[in-house]
Write a protein that holds these residues in place. Structure first.
Motif, PDB file in Angstrom:
ATOM      1  N   THR A 196       0.828  -1.208   0.000  1.00  0.00           N
ATOM      2  CA  THR A 196       0.000   0.000   0.000  1.00  0.00           C
ATOM      3  C   THR A 196       0.864   1.262   0.000  1.00  0.00           C
ATOM      4  OG1 THR A 196      -0.197  -0.166   2.387  1.00  0.00           O
ATOM      5  CG2 THR A 196      -2.026  -1.017   1.120  1.00  0.00           C
ATOM      6  N   ALA A 197       1.991   1.202   0.712  1.00  0.00           N
ATOM      7  CA  ALA A 197       2.895   2.360   0.733  1.00  0.00           C
ATOM      8  C   ALA A 197       3.449   2.620  -0.669  1.00  0.00           C
ATOM      9  CB  ALA A 197       4.029   2.131   1.724  1.00  0.00           C
ATOM     10  N   PHE A 203      -1.014  21.942 -15.962  1.00  0.00           N
ATOM     11  CA  PHE A 203      -0.985  23.332 -15.493  1.00  0.00           C
ATOM     12  C   PHE A 203      -0.424  24.256 -16.561  1.00  0.00           C
ATOM     13  CE2 PHE A 203      -1.010  22.207 -10.725  1.00  0.00           C
ATOM     14  CZ  PHE A 203      -2.366  22.463 -10.661  1.00  0.00           C
ATOM     15  N   LEU A 213       1.834  25.232  -3.165  1.00  0.00           N
ATOM     16  CA  LEU A 213       2.984  24.314  -3.241  1.00  0.00           C
ATOM     17  C   LEU A 213       4.176  24.861  -2.465  1.00  0.00           C
ATOM     18  CD1 LEU A 213       3.224  22.920  -6.885  1.00  0.00           C
ATOM     19  CD2 LEU A 213       3.221  21.591  -4.788  1.00  0.00           C
ATOM     20  N   SER A 235       1.002  17.466 -13.306  1.00  0.00           N
ATOM     21  CA  SER A 235       1.059  18.923 -13.085  1.00  0.00           C
ATOM     22  C   SER A 235       1.760  19.606 -14.254  1.00  0.00           C
ATOM     23  CB  SER A 235       1.834  19.254 -11.805  1.00  0.00           C
ATOM     24  OG  SER A 235       1.274  18.595 -10.732  1.00  0.00           O
ATOM     25  N   TYR A 236       2.854  19.011 -14.693  1.00  0.00           N
ATOM     26  CA  TYR A 236       3.629  19.587 -15.811  1.00  0.00           C
ATOM     27  C   TYR A 236       2.764  19.662 -17.077  1.00  0.00           C
ATOM     28  CZ  TYR A 236       6.664  19.268 -19.879  1.00  0.00           C
ATOM     29  OH  TYR A 236       7.218  19.446 -21.120  1.00  0.00           O
ATOM     30  N   ARG A 237       1.974  18.629 -17.325  1.00  0.00           N
ATOM     31  CA  ARG A 237       1.179  18.593 -18.559  1.00  0.00           C
ATOM     32  C   ARG A 237      -0.108  19.422 -18.454  1.00  0.00           C
ATOM     33  NH1 ARG A 237       4.116  14.787 -21.089  1.00  0.00           N
ATOM     34  NH2 ARG A 237       5.150  13.737 -19.372  1.00  0.00           N
ATOM     35  N   ALA A 282       3.253  10.450  -6.163  1.00  0.00           N
ATOM     36  CA  ALA A 282       4.162  11.596  -6.259  1.00  0.00           C
ATOM     37  C   ALA A 282       4.668  11.754  -7.693  1.00  0.00           C
ATOM     38  CB  ALA A 282       5.329  11.424  -5.300  1.00  0.00           C
ATOM     39  N   PHE A 283       5.014  10.623  -8.320  1.00  0.00           N
ATOM     40  CA  PHE A 283       5.540  10.666  -9.681  1.00  0.00           C
ATOM     41  C   PHE A 283       4.452  11.083 -10.664  1.00  0.00           C
ATOM     42  CE2 PHE A 283       8.170   7.758  -7.292  1.00  0.00           C
ATOM     43  CZ  PHE A 283       9.440   8.193  -7.610  1.00  0.00           C
ATOM     44  N   PHE A 284       3.268  10.523 -10.509  1.00  0.00           N
ATOM     45  CA  PHE A 284       2.186  10.844 -11.437  1.00  0.00           C
ATOM     46  C   PHE A 284       1.689  12.279 -11.247  1.00  0.00           C
ATOM     47  CE2 PHE A 284       1.769   6.118 -11.362  1.00  0.00           C
ATOM     48  CZ  PHE A 284       2.194   5.943 -12.673  1.00  0.00           C
ATOM     49  N   VAL A 285       1.674  12.748  -9.995  1.00  0.00           N
ATOM     50  CA  VAL A 285       1.255  14.127  -9.735  1.00  0.00           C
ATOM     51  C   VAL A 285       2.230  15.089 -10.414  1.00  0.00           C
ATOM     52  CG1 VAL A 285       1.122  15.895  -7.925  1.00  0.00           C
ATOM     53  CG2 VAL A 285      -0.060  13.733  -7.629  1.00  0.00           C
ATOM     54  N   ALA A 286       3.528  14.805 -10.296  1.00  0.00           N
ATOM     55  CA  ALA A 286       4.539  15.670 -10.919  1.00  0.00           C
ATOM     56  C   ALA A 286       4.347  15.706 -12.429  1.00  0.00           C
ATOM     57  CB  ALA A 286       5.934  15.162 -10.567  1.00  0.00           C
ATOM     58  N   SER A 287       4.181  14.542 -13.035  1.00  0.00           N
ATOM     59  CA  SER A 287       4.015  14.463 -14.490  1.00  0.00           C
ATOM     60  C   SER A 287       2.705  15.132 -14.931  1.00  0.00           C
ATOM     61  CB  SER A 287       4.029  12.982 -14.905  1.00  0.00           C
ATOM     62  OG  SER A 287       3.775  12.876 -16.268  1.00  0.00           O
ATOM     63  N   PHE A 319       0.767   4.230  -2.908  1.00  0.00           N
ATOM     64  CA  PHE A 319       0.552   5.641  -2.580  1.00  0.00           C
ATOM     65  C   PHE A 319       1.754   6.489  -2.994  1.00  0.00           C
ATOM     66  CE2 PHE A 319      -0.460   9.237   0.281  1.00  0.00           C
ATOM     67  CZ  PHE A 319      -1.800   9.383  -0.036  1.00  0.00           C
TER      68      PHE A 319
END
Lengths: 226, 293
Positions: free
Chosen positions: A119-120, A138, A156, A134-136, A127-132, A123
């Motif tokens: 589960t860790a 925003f 942020l 956000s870049y695409r 972090a990796f998917f949020v970063a990718s 979750f």
């Protein structure tokens, strides 16, 4: 009668719980507590239903030789092994009241060595998917998108010590521009207003649905006619 | 020349996701390896929880609910540990429970790490108790509002609840001086406010994951006396403890230490968002010029 009795029970319990909230005099608080205890007992059976459903879906996949059948095998083996080890309290004190997750039990080993890392990991991947993402996503293509971008930027930075370091030097009259203050203002101003509007809408929806359930107008929870 | 510039802009606008993944991994790993620690200052919304725990007289009864699982441990566990530690420093009676099935095991982590690790003199059943998990979600909170012993007939080890001195003066949630929750979803802090705090006028506070924190702001400060939002919130609470009790610096820095990697990861995300937008604006202005020309 198969429909009338559940509708009657729903009506009585629904009215009693609503009245108990407004009239804190006996017998309503006791009724409220009693119905809540029944609810908790019934909630336990949801685990049985959930387990049964899981078995049904994955056994069906395996017998139909679905392309993902091996995932189903892993799920079933994991589920059954955990169930047997947990119910049997293997490695721990036997008996119904024994602690199934005490130190030394096999269930504790599964929890620490399998469940926790899995589960860790799932979750952490966020972090990796949020970063990718956000870049695409925003991009300040419109005025609304620009406002969202600026708010996201402030939050942020404001939710880290960096926000303090960047603007701590601002003089007192400009303290409202201090990034942690701006971040707090976004959360307790525009965010609060939006959240309240959503919550009021949800609350009105819940009241309407509850009334329909109590009065027997909404009967979907009784299942289909046979 | 023009073509190569356009190609460069295109590349900036379409950076391979694997590049982003690698940089995020480095942004987390390098600060961890270098033990990069920033100074954290408690914000008023976190300070409010600290002040409440601080102001309660020793021996006050504090219920701490562990409403999360292993997936959000980096954010929730430091909060739960810090709240428990602070209560024990102040000499409060601590009651641990969970409305999440996974919360019971997380409470055991706090017991091993904080209660037995840092306060070995505190006695189970006298100074603290672990009630464990019961099904029912918010229905459970409703059920224990007036009668906690009716639902929790034993502690987590299976011993009769009436044999513990700490339970002698506790019948329902109104008997607690403060309810704290470390939560990551539903049921969680919001349900504690709605089904316990509001109803019984019991002070409720706690911490939630960063993504859930904005949802709790409508309750602050009248229904929720304080809120820790994500790792930053946990770090702020730890900073408040360390400031008041420097003796606990060694054990109270888990979230503060984790803020280094999080800060650098946020910076990397901001960098990519800025790069993507700069390239987007340059390209759009060129397209406009080309149309006018």
């Amino acid at each position: 009668m198969r429909r009338e009795i559940p509708l009657f029970i729903t009506f009585i319990i629904g009215i009693a719980l609503v009245v108990a909230l407004f009239i804190p005099r006996e017998p309503f608080p006791e009724l409220d507590a009693e119905f809540s205890r029944w609810f908790d007992i019934i909630a336990v059976f949801a685990f049985v239903l959930g387990g049964g459903n899981l078995l049904q879906v994955h056994v069906d996949r395996i017998t139909r030789r679905h392309p993902d059948k091996w995932f189903s095998v892993v799920t079933l083996v994991g589920f059954l092994a955990t169930l047997v080890i947990g119910l049997g309290k293997i490695g721990g004190d036997p008996g119904l009241k024994g602690n199934y997750i005490a130190e030394g039990t096999w269930f504790k080993v599964i929890y620490d060595a399998v469940f926790t890392p899995l589960t860790a990991t799932m979750f952490s991947l966020l972090a990796f998917f949020v970063a990718s993402a956000s870049y695409r996503a925003f991009r300040a293509k419109t005025r609304e998108a620009t406002i969202l971008l600026v708010a996201a930027f402030i939050i942020l930075v404001g939710r880290t010590p960096l926000g303090y370091y960047l603007t701590f030097w601002l003089p007192d009259p400009l303290q409202f521009l201090h990034i942690p203050n701006l971040s707090a203002w976004i959360l307790s101003g525009p965010n609060l207003a939006g959240q309240r509007a959503i919550m009021i809408g949800i609350a009105l929806g819940i009241i309407a649905t509850s009334l329909k359930l109590i009065l027997g107008i909404e009967r979907g929870y009784l299942g289909g006619e046979k | 020349m023009g073509k190569s510039k356009t190609g460069f802009l295109d590349r900036l606008m379409r950076i391979d996701r694997r590049v982003i993944f690698i940089l995020i991994a480095l942004a987390v790993a390098i600060p961890m390896a270098l033990n990069l620690v920033f100074v954290v200052r408690p914000s008023p919304i976190v300070e409010a929880i600290f002040d409440k725990v601080e102001s309660l007289p020793p021996g006050s009864k504090v219920l701490i609910s562990f409403d999360y699982g292993p997936s959000t441990v980096p954010e929730n566990q430091p909060m739960a540990d810090a709240m428990t530690r602070h209560c024990l420093i102040k000499g409060h009676k601590v009651y641990l429970m969970a409305v999440w099935a996974t919360g019971e095991a997380q409470a055991n982590v706090t017991i091993d790490r904080v209660i037995r690790g840092e306060f070995p003199d505190r006695e189970n059943g006298v100074d603290w108790i672990h009630l464990g998990y019961k099904a029912g979600n918010q229905g459970l909170i409703n059920a224990i509002f007036n009668d906690i012993k009716g639902m929790f007939t034993t502690d987590v080890t299976g011993r009769d609840i009436n044999t513990f001195p700490i339970m002698a003066s506790v019948n329902g949630l109104r008997d607690f001086d403060l309810i704290l929750s470390a939560a990551s979803g539903k049921p969680g802090l919001k349900e504690w406010v709605q089904f316990a705090g509001d109803r019984g006028n019991i002070p409720v506070a706690g911490g939630v994951t960063a993504v859930e924190a904005p949802l709790l702001y409508p309750y602050y400060p009248r229904q929720l006396l304080g809120l820790m939002g994500g790792l930053q919130g946990a770090a702020e609470y730890e900073a408040a403890i360390v400031r008041a009790y420097p003796k606990y610096r060694e054990t109270s820095m888990v979230a503060v230490r984790s803020m280094g990697p999080q800060t650098i990861a946020h910076l990397v995300i901001i960098f990519f968002v800025v790069v993507g937008n700069v390239a987007f604006f340059i390209q759009r202005s060129r397209e406009k010029k080309a149309r006018v020309g």
